[in-house]
Write a protein that holds these residues in place. Structure first.
Motif, PDB file in Angstrom:
ATOM      1  N   LEU A  43       0.813  -1.222   0.000  1.00 32.81           N
ATOM      2  CA  LEU A  43       0.000   0.000   0.000  1.00 32.81           C
ATOM      3  C   LEU A  43       0.846   1.271   0.000  1.00 32.81           C
ATOM      4  CD1 LEU A  43      -2.553  -1.379   2.597  1.00 32.81           C
ATOM      5  CD2 LEU A  43      -3.037  -0.978   0.183  1.00 32.81           C
ATOM      6  N   SER A  44       1.962   1.252  -0.721  1.00 36.47           N
ATOM      7  CA  SER A  44       2.882   2.401  -0.665  1.00 36.47           C
ATOM      8  C   SER A  44       2.240   3.665  -1.225  1.00 36.47           C
ATOM      9  CB  SER A  44       4.187   2.087  -1.386  1.00 36.47           C
ATOM     10  OG  SER A  44       3.946   1.625  -2.688  1.00 36.47           O
ATOM     11  N   LYS A  45       1.435   3.551  -2.304  1.00 39.65           N
ATOM     12  CA  LYS A  45       0.801   4.740  -2.875  1.00 39.65           C
ATOM     13  C   LYS A  45      -0.289   5.279  -1.951  1.00 39.65           C
ATOM     14  CE  LYS A  45       0.364   5.999  -7.730  1.00 39.65           C
ATOM     15  NZ  LYS A  45      -0.035   5.593  -9.069  1.00 39.65           N
ATOM     16  N   VAL A  46      -0.986   4.371  -1.279  1.00 40.39           N
ATOM     17  CA  VAL A  46      -1.998   4.789  -0.298  1.00 40.39           C
ATOM     18  C   VAL A  46      -1.324   5.618   0.793  1.00 40.39           C
ATOM     19  CG1 VAL A  46      -3.527   3.943   1.543  1.00 40.39           C
ATOM     20  CG2 VAL A  46      -3.583   2.876  -0.724  1.00 40.39           C
ATOM     21  N   ARG A  47      -0.155   5.179   1.218  1.00 44.23           N
ATOM     22  CA  ARG A  47       0.523   5.847   2.339  1.00 44.23           C
ATOM     23  C   ARG A  47       1.015   7.247   1.985  1.00 44.23           C
ATOM     24  NH1 ARG A  47       2.032   0.248   4.108  1.00 44.23           N
ATOM     25  NH2 ARG A  47       1.356   0.200   6.267  1.00 44.23           N
ATOM     26  N   ILE A  48       1.425   7.464   0.723  1.00 42.70           N
ATOM     27  CA  ILE A  48       1.993   8.780   0.384  1.00 42.70           C
ATOM     28  C   ILE A  48       0.972   9.726  -0.235  1.00 42.70           C
ATOM     29  CG2 ILE A  48       4.336   7.917   0.051  1.00 42.70           C
ATOM     30  CD1 ILE A  48       3.764   8.130  -3.004  1.00 42.70           C
ATOM     31  N   SER A  49      -0.189   9.209  -0.621  1.00 42.93           N
ATOM     32  CA  SER A  49      -1.118  10.057  -1.379  1.00 42.93           C
ATOM     33  C   SER A  49      -1.677  11.181  -0.517  1.00 42.93           C
ATOM     34  CB  SER A  49      -2.264   9.221  -1.941  1.00 42.93           C
ATOM     35  OG  SER A  49      -3.302   9.131  -0.998  1.00 42.93           O
ATOM     36  N   GLY A  50      -2.023  12.277  -1.191  1.00 44.81           N
ATOM     37  CA  GLY A  50      -2.623  13.411  -0.494  1.00 44.81           C
ATOM     38  C   GLY A  50      -1.729  13.970   0.578  1.00 44.81           C
ATOM     39  N   GLY A  51      -0.409  13.953   0.319  1.00 42.14           N
ATOM     40  CA  GLY A  51       0.539  14.483   1.299  1.00 42.14           C
ATOM     41  C   GLY A  51       0.530  13.702   2.599  1.00 42.14           C
ATOM     42  N   GLY A  52       0.285  12.372   2.481  1.00 39.86           N
ATOM     43  CA  GLY A  52       0.259  11.531   3.677  1.00 39.86           C
ATOM     44  C   GLY A  52      -1.081  11.508   4.380  1.00 39.86           C
ATOM     45  N   ARG A  53      -2.105  12.100   3.734  1.00 42.01           N
ATOM     46  CA  ARG A  53      -3.455  12.106   4.323  1.00 42.01           C
ATOM     47  C   ARG A  53      -4.371  11.095   3.646  1.00 42.01           C
ATOM     48  NH1 ARG A  53      -5.625  17.546   3.170  1.00 42.01           N
ATOM     49  NH2 ARG A  53      -7.292  17.057   4.606  1.00 42.01           N
ATOM     50  N   CYS A  54      -4.082  10.715   2.417  1.00 45.03           N
ATOM     51  CA  CYS A  54      -4.842   9.767   1.609  1.00 45.03           C
ATOM     52  C   CYS A  54      -6.215  10.290   1.192  1.00 45.03           C
ATOM     53  CB  CYS A  54      -5.009   8.398   2.265  1.00 45.03           C
ATOM     54  SG  CYS A  54      -5.700   7.204   1.083  1.00 45.03           S
ATOM     55  N   ASN A  55      -6.257  10.774  -0.033  1.00 50.13           N
ATOM     56  CA  ASN A  55      -7.499  11.273  -0.645  1.00 50.13           C
ATOM     57  C   ASN A  55      -8.293  10.058  -1.136  1.00 50.13           C
ATOM     58  OD1 ASN A  55      -8.135  13.651  -3.369  1.00 50.13           O
ATOM     59  ND2 ASN A  55      -9.511  12.635  -1.957  1.00 50.13           N
ATOM     60  N   VAL A  56      -9.143   9.515  -0.247  1.00 48.15           N
ATOM     61  CA  VAL A  56      -9.768   8.201  -0.447  1.00 48.15           C
ATOM     62  C   VAL A  56     -10.730   8.179  -1.634  1.00 48.15           C
ATOM     63  CG1 VAL A  56     -11.227   6.435   0.633  1.00 48.15           C
ATOM     64  CG2 VAL A  56      -9.527   7.673   1.988  1.00 48.15           C
ATOM     65  N   THR A  57     -11.556   9.219  -1.740  1.00 46.65           N
ATOM     66  CA  THR A  57     -12.521   9.298  -2.832  1.00 46.65           C
ATOM     67  C   THR A  57     -12.962  10.745  -2.981  1.00 46.65           C
ATOM     68  OG1 THR A  57     -14.561   8.373  -3.761  1.00 46.65           O
ATOM     69  CG2 THR A  57     -14.533   8.742  -1.372  1.00 46.65           C
ATOM     70  N   HIS A  58     -14.029  10.954  -3.752  1.00 50.32           N
ATOM     71  CA  HIS A  58     -14.550  12.298  -3.984  1.00 50.32           C
ATOM     72  C   HIS A  58     -16.044  12.290  -3.731  1.00 50.32           C
ATOM     73  CE1 HIS A  58     -13.557  16.265  -5.793  1.00 50.32           C
ATOM     74  NE2 HIS A  58     -14.868  16.308  -5.988  1.00 50.32           N
ATOM     75  N   ALA A  59     -16.539  13.323  -3.083  1.00 55.49           N
ATOM     76  CA  ALA A  59     -17.979  13.397  -2.794  1.00 55.49           C
ATOM     77  C   ALA A  59     -18.754  13.537  -4.101  1.00 55.49           C
ATOM     78  CB  ALA A  59     -18.266  14.584  -1.878  1.00 55.49           C
ATOM     79  N   ALA A  60     -19.501  12.500  -4.444  1.00 57.75           N
ATOM     80  CA  ALA A  60     -20.308  12.518  -5.670  1.00 57.75           C
ATOM     81  C   ALA A  60     -21.542  11.663  -5.415  1.00 57.75           C
ATOM     82  CB  ALA A  60     -19.512  11.963  -6.844  1.00 57.75           C
ATOM     83  N   ASP A  61     -22.699  12.194  -5.799  1.00 58.12           N
ATOM     84  CA  ASP A  61     -23.956  11.487  -5.513  1.00 58.12           C
ATOM     85  C   ASP A  61     -24.323  10.452  -6.569  1.00 58.12           C
ATOM     86  OD1 ASP A  61     -24.349  12.929  -3.170  1.00 58.12           O
ATOM     87  OD2 ASP A  61     -25.298  14.579  -4.260  1.00 58.12           O
ATOM     88  N   THR A  62     -23.831  10.644  -7.794  1.00 58.01           N
ATOM     89  CA  THR A  62     -24.245   9.750  -8.883  1.00 58.01           C
ATOM     90  C   THR A  62     -23.036   9.299  -9.704  1.00 58.01           C
ATOM     91  OG1 THR A  62     -24.476  11.556 -10.479  1.00 58.01           O
ATOM     92  CG2 THR A  62     -26.407  11.059  -9.106  1.00 58.01           C
ATOM     93  N   PRO A  63     -23.166   8.159 -10.397  1.00 56.34           N
ATOM     94  CA  PRO A  63     -22.105   7.733 -11.316  1.00 56.34           C
ATOM     95  C   PRO A  63     -21.794   8.788 -12.373  1.00 56.34           C
ATOM     96  CG  PRO A  63     -23.629   5.923 -10.926  1.00 56.34           C
ATOM     97  CD  PRO A  63     -24.228   7.133 -10.280  1.00 56.34           C
ATOM     98  N   ALA A  64     -22.820   9.495 -12.838  1.00 59.38           N
ATOM     99  CA  ALA A  64     -22.609  10.521 -13.873  1.00 59.38           C
ATOM    100  C   ALA A  64     -21.676  11.620 -13.364  1.00 59.38           C
ATOM    101  CB  ALA A  64     -23.937  11.114 -14.315  1.00 59.38           C
ATOM    102  N   GLN A  65     -21.842  12.001 -12.088  1.00 58.40           N
ATOM    103  CA  GLN A  65     -20.954  13.014 -11.508  1.00 58.40           C
ATOM    104  C   GLN A  65     -19.523  12.488 -11.419  1.00 58.40           C
ATOM    105  OE1 GLN A  65     -22.739  13.948  -7.735  1.00 58.40           O
ATOM    106  NE2 GLN A  65     -24.167  15.432  -8.602  1.00 58.40           N
ATOM    107  N   LEU A  66     -19.392  11.228 -11.067  1.00 59.73           N
ATOM    108  CA  LEU A  66     -18.056  10.637 -10.942  1.00 59.73           C
ATOM    109  C   LEU A  66     -17.343  10.552 -12.290  1.00 59.73           C
ATOM    110  CD1 LEU A  66     -18.144   7.571  -8.497  1.00 59.73           C
ATOM    111  CD2 LEU A  66     -16.759   9.637  -8.284  1.00 59.73           C
ATOM    112  N   VAL A  67     -18.010  10.013 -13.304  1.00 64.93           N
ATOM    113  CA  VAL A  67     -17.318   9.709 -14.561  1.00 64.93           C
ATOM    114  C   VAL A  67     -16.841  10.957 -15.295  1.00 64.93           C
ATOM    115  CG1 VAL A  67     -18.460   7.488 -14.911  1.00 64.93           C
ATOM    116  CG2 VAL A  67     -19.427   9.561 -15.958  1.00 64.93           C
ATOM    117  N   ALA A  68     -17.390  12.119 -14.929  1.00 60.57           N
ATOM    118  CA  ALA A  68     -16.964  13.367 -15.587  1.00 60.57           C
ATOM    119  C   ALA A  68     -15.502  13.698 -15.309  1.00 60.57           C
ATOM    120  CB  ALA A  68     -17.852  14.520 -15.122  1.00 60.57           C
TER     121      ALA A  68
END
Length: 415
Positions: A43-68
């Motif tokens: 999990l090396s990329k998980v550990r370093i991502s987001g400056g060591g905070r890990c940007n897990v996902t993005h707030a999105a209510d629908t698949p359409a919002q995500l795929v954009a």
């Protein structure tokens, strides 16, 4: 080492690999699930991502919002996101005791602000599900068997032959084309890998004296191309960075590669304005603020250092007042505000956080199960596929989703 029809293997100890292994083991406890990682690090990329905070996902209510937010893979991810979306990711971690929070820009992090929270959650979930983790081990050979399944010839710390009914490849992206040769030998077509999410090197930048200056909303475009993006821009020692530049590089990854990373970037520091609206605005501003010195009174909330540089380059002296400003320097200032030209001569990628545009072609994958259409029993997940998102948690969301679908499909197929 055990090998039978009740055994499956996952190659790659990153986000997609762990999620796939956990999903498979939890869905079918009778299976023996191996997770095989060639390095000693999990999990090396998980550990370093987001400056060591890990940007897990993005707030999105629908698949359409995500795929954009996916330059590659948007269309193909719609159905997978209906099965496992950002809300499912939030629930998955919450059920395992990890709460996520949303920042104003939509990025989601663990409330602890520590990526170790996410890494530990995945490690604990894998161990609780009975996943057998082999580090410093890699397959020297992968042989599809006539009656189905695969024989893996493993070398390293756990060298042995392992026969598995199903195999998930989640080995991540790689900038070198030759690193995909083994996947070609398994019968897959590879979209040539090129970097995505990089900053622009501008050795002769007119802004080189301004490292650290940032503007919260600017528009960056590439001259002569249909490539532009709005967002925060950061001036650096080597050129320009910030979300607008990184996201522009993602959307333009293939074209910028074709241009050998040589182009002219044009920055509009006040994207709410066109030349016509800016001229009208300045006319009114001059009438009301004629006695103010131009250089020492920034407009539009621009940082003082940036404003001073733009006005000096327009040939405006420190003693000039707005009501004394001649037409030519004003025209040069308007051009600088709307089209600061930066001669881009290369790119810089954050070595540990690179994202690759390219990988296994999605037309060769059943996106409901992430199974190969070319090789029965072979599944793929994560960045080894020709899928990549812009910054903001989208690459991890694609890893969770594709890993989950692959793991569940392997569990169901082995029942």
């Amino acid at each position: 080492m055990k090998h039978s029809n009740s055994t499956v293997a996952v190659l790659g100890g990153g986000a997609a690999g762990f999620f796939g292994a956990i999903a498979c083991a939890e869905a079918n406890p009778r299976l023996t699930v191996y997770l095989i990682e060639k390095t000693g690090k999990l999990l090396s990329k998980v550990r370093i991502s987001g400056g060591g905070r890990c940007n897990v996902t993005h707030a999105a209510d629908t698949p359409a919002q995500l795929v954009a937010h996916y330059p590659r893979g948007a269309k193909q991810l719609k159905e997978p996101f209906r099965q496992f979306d950002a809300q499912a990711t939030i629930r998955w971690f919450a059920q395992r005791g990890v709460a996520l929070k949303t920042e104003p820009d939509g990025r989601m992090f663990p409330v602890t602000d520590s990526s170790e929270t996410i890494a530990q959650c995945l490690l604990d979930a894998a161990r609780q599900a009975g996943v057998r983790i082999l580090t410093q081990t890699q397959p020297e050979q992968i042989e599809p068997l006539p009656d189905g399944g695969f024989r893996l010839r493993l070398s390293g710390a756990h060298g042995a032959d392992l026969t598995v009914a199903r195999l998930l490849i989640a080995t991540g992206g790689n900038p070198k084309a030759e690193q995909y040769e083994w996947l070609r030998q398994l019968g897959h077509t590879i979209a040539a890998p090129v970097p995505s999410l990089f900053t622009f090197n501008v050795p002769d930048s007119p802004l080189r004296e301004l490292p650290g200056v940032s503007v919260p909303l600017a528009r960056v475009r590439v001259a002569g191309e249909k490539l532009e993006y709005e967002g925060p821009v950061l001036v650096t020692h080597w050129g320009v960075s910030g979300p607008a530049v990184l996201k522009l590089s993602a959307w333009g990854a293939r074209r910028l590669h074709e241009l050998s990373y040589q182009s002219t970037a044009l920055i509009n520091w006040i994207p709410e304005h066109t030349e016509a609206t800016l001229r009208t605005w300045l006319h009114e501003y001059r009438e009301q603020n004629g006695r103010k010195l131009v250089v020492s009174n920034p407009i539009f909330g621009l940082p003082q250092r940036l404003w001073r540089t733009l006005t000096e380059q327009a040939g405006i002296g420190p003693e000039v007042r707005w009501n004394e400003l001649p037409a030519k320097p004003q025209n040069r200032l308007i051009e600088a505000l709307l089209n600061t030209a930066l001669p881009v001569r290369g790119k810089t990628t954050y070595k540990d956080e690179f994202v690759t545009c390219g990988g296994v072609m999605l037309g060769e994958i059943d996106m409901k199960t992430m199974e190969s259409r070319r090789v029965s029993g072979l599944h793929f997940a994560g960045e080894v596929l020709d899928i990549d998102g812009i910054t903001g948690g989208f690459n991890f969301q694609a890893a969770w989703t594709t890993g989950y679908l692959a793991g569940r499909a392997m569990a169901a197929a082995a029942e």
